[in-house]
Design a protein around this motif. Structure first.
Motif, PDB file in Angstrom:
ATOM      1  N   ASP A 263      10.337   4.492  -9.526  1.00 31.29           N
ATOM      2  CA  ASP A 263       9.507   3.317  -9.348  1.00 31.29           C
ATOM      3  C   ASP A 263       9.832   2.301 -10.443  1.00 31.29           C
ATOM      4  N   LEU A 264      10.115   1.089 -10.023  1.00 33.24           N
ATOM      5  CA  LEU A 264      10.438   0.052 -10.997  1.00 33.24           C
ATOM      6  C   LEU A 264       9.307  -0.119 -12.002  1.00 33.24           C
ATOM      7  N   ASP A 265       8.117   0.200 -11.540  1.00 32.36           N
ATOM      8  CA  ASP A 265       6.946   0.101 -12.398  1.00 32.36           C
ATOM      9  C   ASP A 265       7.113   0.926 -13.678  1.00 32.36           C
ATOM     10  N   HIS A 266       7.648   2.140 -13.530  1.00 32.98           N
ATOM     11  CA  HIS A 266       7.908   2.988 -14.701  1.00 32.98           C
ATOM     12  C   HIS A 266       8.818   2.281 -15.690  1.00 32.98           C
ATOM     13  N   LEU A 267       9.884   1.712 -15.147  1.00 31.77           N
ATOM     14  CA  LEU A 267      10.874   1.099 -16.025  1.00 31.77           C
ATOM     15  C   LEU A 267      10.315  -0.145 -16.693  1.00 31.77           C
ATOM     16  N   LEU A 268       9.547  -0.906 -15.918  1.00 32.56           N
ATOM     17  CA  LEU A 268       8.945  -2.107 -16.513  1.00 32.56           C
ATOM     18  C   LEU A 268       7.969  -1.708 -17.615  1.00 32.56           C
ATOM     19  N   SER A 269       7.249  -0.586 -17.412  1.00 34.31           N
ATOM     20  CA  SER A 269       6.340  -0.112 -18.459  1.00 34.31           C
ATOM     21  C   SER A 269       7.120   0.263 -19.709  1.00 34.31           C
TER      22      SER A 269
END
Ligand SMILES: [Zn+2]
Length: 564
Positions: free
Chosen positions: A245-251
């Protein structure tokens, strides 16, 4: 109703419906229209770009009962039999499974006989580079003096392995790899025709995973449709592909920006708990840094419909463009080193920590690194820090009287400078969520600089934190590990210097207890380490040094680098 796989159902049956190979189609169309026929064609290109599809369309164009043309009718028996894979004069050979010279010779011996049904006998040899040398020689004889009624269509993913004697007798066409937008657009078209709903994020994911192969894209789409019970949605596709999930990477990048290594590790733990692939994660991370750099240097090239567009733009604005270059390299290198790591997660975590180690030393580092430790202190010193917290985004607010608050305000200012960039993505962050400043330690750092102490007394002071000061009483905190510094003469000297500093006698007590890590000695050490990291990063980024490293597969001896 039986389900037909999409790759077969949507296999292009004429030149017009072939996606992404316009340059080849144009040349072939022109030659067919002008009736300028060559006896051997070679299609090169990576897998799944349409080589054998093109070969079959060409076979139809040559054998259609309506005549040789670039637009075979598709309805005559020749066209239909070719589409159905049962045309007797179309001989398809997969050289990967049929490399023996005897079989090849037998096949080619039949070339002398006239075609049974069609105008031409068409040999389609896929993965032709797999043929043995003697098989190539057998083919070469036919290629040198080809019977009028024979056409060769060769296909390969590796033209380098084809003997030049064969290459020189073929008309060669290089098929392009499918771009991600092209694949996504094609998938979208197919799903619309199939009346299956899909979201853009899902199609992007599928297109990216297909890595340039339309065939792979279609079979992934088949799986996605089965997986999603007739719908194609991003979350399901992500799960199916095991995609991160891109969300993980953005975090992770958010945490990197905040200098919060612990938060970075928490994301890695979360990912491990969901058994996501760390290899894929590093790949995605490199892709993310690429996107961030594009957003920094060519913002108009970022797709408008990208769901994370706002967050990416906010991060792009907050990160140093040069660091993004370095971060990309770190991600790519980390991925390469992954097989050597003790385990995948360790390799991933070390890559994250390397990003953390090499991030540009933001002025907020002191406040950022000490943030968690400071929180405990903040309760006690709430009165002092409230002035800071009330105006985090307005560093120009004149400090209230008293140098101690001014000092702490100065230390917190960089946080206020960095925060607005990150806050674009999450504008709802209340000011109170900012890491509180460190008034107490700030006081002590400031005070120590002005104290007239040296030797053991200074050494002791540097390893202490100020716990409290009330009236004429000062309590310092010293980590038990440094208890050897706590000697009466040193303490007495320090007490005397404090008296001089405040202009009145002071009572000094030193308590042995854990410190928050924000002692002057710790800060000084961290500063040294950061200067060293920056020096290493500068050397590593140096073009010449990089060339030397690449050329000789060399390694930097980091301890040999000294900051200037
Ligand atoms: Zn036809």
């Amino acid at each position: 109703m039986s389900y037909q796989v999409l790759a077969r159902k949507w296999r292009p049956r004429n030149f017009a419906s072939l996606v992404g190979q316009e340059h080849v189609v144009r040349a072939l169309t022109h030659a067919l229209t002008a009736q300028r026929l060559h006896h051997a064609y070679l299609f090169t290109g990576t897998r799944g770009v349409g080589k054998t599809t093109l070969a079959r369309i060409l076979a139809k164009a040559l054998n259609c009962e309506a005549g040789v043309s670039a637009t075979p009718c598709g309805s005559c028996s020749a066209c239909q039999e070719i589409d159905g894979g049962r045309f007797v004069d179309l001989l398809e050979v997969d050289a990967a499974t049929n490399t023996k010279v005897d079989e090849m010779r037998q096949l080619l011996e039949n070339a002398v006989y006239a075609p049974t049904r069609g105008r031409f006998k068409v040999y389609v040899i896929d993965e032709v580079h797999m043929l043995s040398n003697s098989a190539f020689n057998a083919m070469l004889k036919t290629l040198e003096e080809p019977p009028e009624h024979v056409k060769f269509i060769l296909a390969t993913t590796d033209p380098q392995k084809i003997p030049v004697t064969v290459l020189s007798r073929c008309l060669q066409f290089n098929l392009k790899q499918m771009t991600q937008p092209l694949i996504a657009a094609h998938l979208k078209q197919i799903l619309e025709d199939e009346a299956i709903s899909a979201d853009a994020g899902a199609l992007q994911l599928l297109a990216r995973s297909a890595a340039g192969s339309m065939r792979d894209a279609l079979s992934l789409l088949d799986q996605a449709i089965a997986h999603g019970a007739g719908k194609v949605e991003e979350a399901q596709v992500r799960e199916m592909l095991g995609a991160v999930d891109l969300d993980h990477l953005l975090s992770i990048v958010d945490a990197l920006l905040a200098g919060d290594a612990a938060a970075m590790l928490r994301v890695a733990d979360e990912m491990a708990a969901r058994s996501l692939s760390f290899d894929a994660a590093l790949q995605e991370m490199a892709a993310l840094f690429t996107r961030l750099q594009i957003a920094q240097l060519a913002p108009q090239a970022i797709a408008d419909d990208l769901p994370e567009r706002l967050r990416i733009e906010a991060l792009a604005a907050a990160l140093d463009p040069e660091f993004v270059q370095l971060a990309y390299q770190i991600a790519v290198h980390g991925r390469r080193e992954l097989p050597l790591a003790p385990d995948e997660q360790a390799g991933f975590v070390m890559t994250l920590l390397r990003l953390h180690a090499f991030r540009p030393a933001l002025a907020s580092d002191d406040a950022g690194a000490g943030a968690s430790a400071t929180r405990a202190v903040a309760d006690r010193s709430a009165a002092t820090s409230s002035a800071v917290l009330a105006s985090p985004a307005a560093p120009r607010t004149p400090p209230p009287a008293g140098s101690s608050t001014a000092a702490s305000l100065a230390r917190s200012t960089p946080v206020a400078v960095v925060q607005p960039a990150a806050a674009v993505a999450t504008p709802s962050v209340p000011p109170a969520a900012l890491p509180p400043a460190t008034p107490t330690t700030g006081d002590w750092h400031e005070m120590l600089a002005a104290l007239k102490v040296s030797g053991m007394a200074r050494e002791l002071a540097q390893h202490c934190e100020l716990r409290e000061r009330q009236g004429g009483r000062i309590v310092l905190r010293l980590a038990p590990a440094h208890r050897h510094l706590l000697m009466k003469p040193a303490q007495d000297k320090l007490q005397q210097a404090l008296g001089e500093y405040f202009g009145s006698p002071q009572q000094l007590a030193v308590e042995l207890e854990a410190t928050s890590g924000e002692t002057p000695a710790a800060s000084a050490q961290r500063d040294r380490r950061q200067r060293q990291d920056r020096a290493i990063a500068a050397v590593e980024q140096d073009g010449f040094v990089r060339e030397v490293i690449e050329m000789f597969d060399a390694t930097l001896i980091e301890s040999s680098i000294k900051p200037v």
